[in-house]
Write a protein that holds these residues in place. Sequence first.
Motif, PDB file in Angstrom:
ATOM      1  N   LEU A 161     -26.642   5.086   3.492  1.00 13.33           N
ATOM      2  CA  LEU A 161     -25.286   4.746   3.913  1.00 13.33           C
ATOM      3  C   LEU A 161     -25.361   3.684   5.000  1.00 13.33           C
ATOM      4  CD1 LEU A 161     -22.167   5.254   4.241  1.00 13.33           C
ATOM      5  CD2 LEU A 161     -22.790   7.101   5.823  1.00 13.33           C
ATOM      6  N   GLY A 193     -17.414   4.422   2.405  1.00  8.59           N
ATOM      7  CA  GLY A 193     -18.478   3.646   3.027  1.00  8.59           C
ATOM      8  C   GLY A 193     -19.202   2.776   2.016  1.00  8.59           C
ATOM      9  N   THR A 194     -20.329   2.199   2.448  1.00 10.71           N
ATOM     10  CA  THR A 194     -21.169   1.376   1.589  1.00 10.71           C
ATOM     11  C   THR A 194     -22.502   2.090   1.369  1.00 10.71           C
ATOM     12  OG1 THR A 194     -20.161  -0.671   2.388  1.00 10.71           O
ATOM     13  CG2 THR A 194     -22.306  -0.859   1.338  1.00 10.71           C
ATOM     14  N   ALA A 218     -24.496   2.019   8.299  1.00  9.41           N
ATOM     15  CA  ALA A 218     -23.968   2.480   9.579  1.00  9.41           C
ATOM     16  C   ALA A 218     -24.094   1.354  10.600  1.00  9.41           C
ATOM     17  CB  ALA A 218     -24.728   3.727  10.044  1.00  9.41           C
ATOM     18  N   THR A 237     -19.322  -0.437  -2.298  1.00 17.28           N
ATOM     19  CA  THR A 237     -18.491  -0.193  -1.128  1.00 17.28           C
ATOM     20  C   THR A 237     -17.142   0.367  -1.543  1.00 17.28           C
ATOM     21  OG1 THR A 237     -19.539  -1.993   0.111  1.00 17.28           O
ATOM     22  CG2 THR A 237     -17.386  -1.243   0.893  1.00 17.28           C
TER      23      THR A 237
END
Length: 241
Positions: free
Chosen positions: A151, A133-134, A153, A129
Amino acid sequence: MSPDSNITPNLEHLRKLQRSHLLSVPFETLDIARDEPIVLDRPSLYTKIVERKRGGFCYELNSLFGWLLDQLGYDVRLIEGRVRHEGGNFGPPFDHMALLINLDRSYVVDVGYGRFCRVPLPLSGDSRTGLEGTYEIVPADDTNHYFAMELAADEGWKPTYRFTTAARELSDFNEMCEYQQTAQDSPFTGRTLCTIATTTGRITLSNDSLTVTEKGHEQTTQIESKRERDRILNDRFGISF
């Protein structure tokens, strides 16, 4: 370029090299917008990116960064990917290039995708992360040995591209590199794009707009003229023609 004897090919130095690249070299498609052919040979890429202080798209940035890592003693290979486009469909093979680095375990490094994971991402599936984002990598297709780059979301994990871990040669990407520059349905034709990471976000020029992202907050302004766009490219990205 000769290897730096002070750099040991380990994960710590790989993270620093990736971060330095992302903060210094933009992802940009300006040559495509200017109808300047992009040829995938390392001397030309070195001249463009290092000597002329330009950026490039995935085939340029990842191939030259991979060459640097190889010179520094890393076990690195070029890998091909298929980007997930609008509508959920994936592009053809060699739609994207990334790097696979083998250290204590295998990591995917990608400095040619614009907004993306800024650290080496383990092939093992462990997530990472950061500002962009992660992300995580998961098996996607046992039959063809595909992995998915995903990703996080709001609706769950969303794949950004699929890839295989087979080693590829730079010349394997020539056909798709030309296609991306010339095809009407390529996401890079008919568009001006230049984007670079910052320590707190990202700066992106897209056609006639400039978006500055700081700690998750975006501010977009319109670019009124070619002269203003050229000034922004010089001031924000260090690019001049």
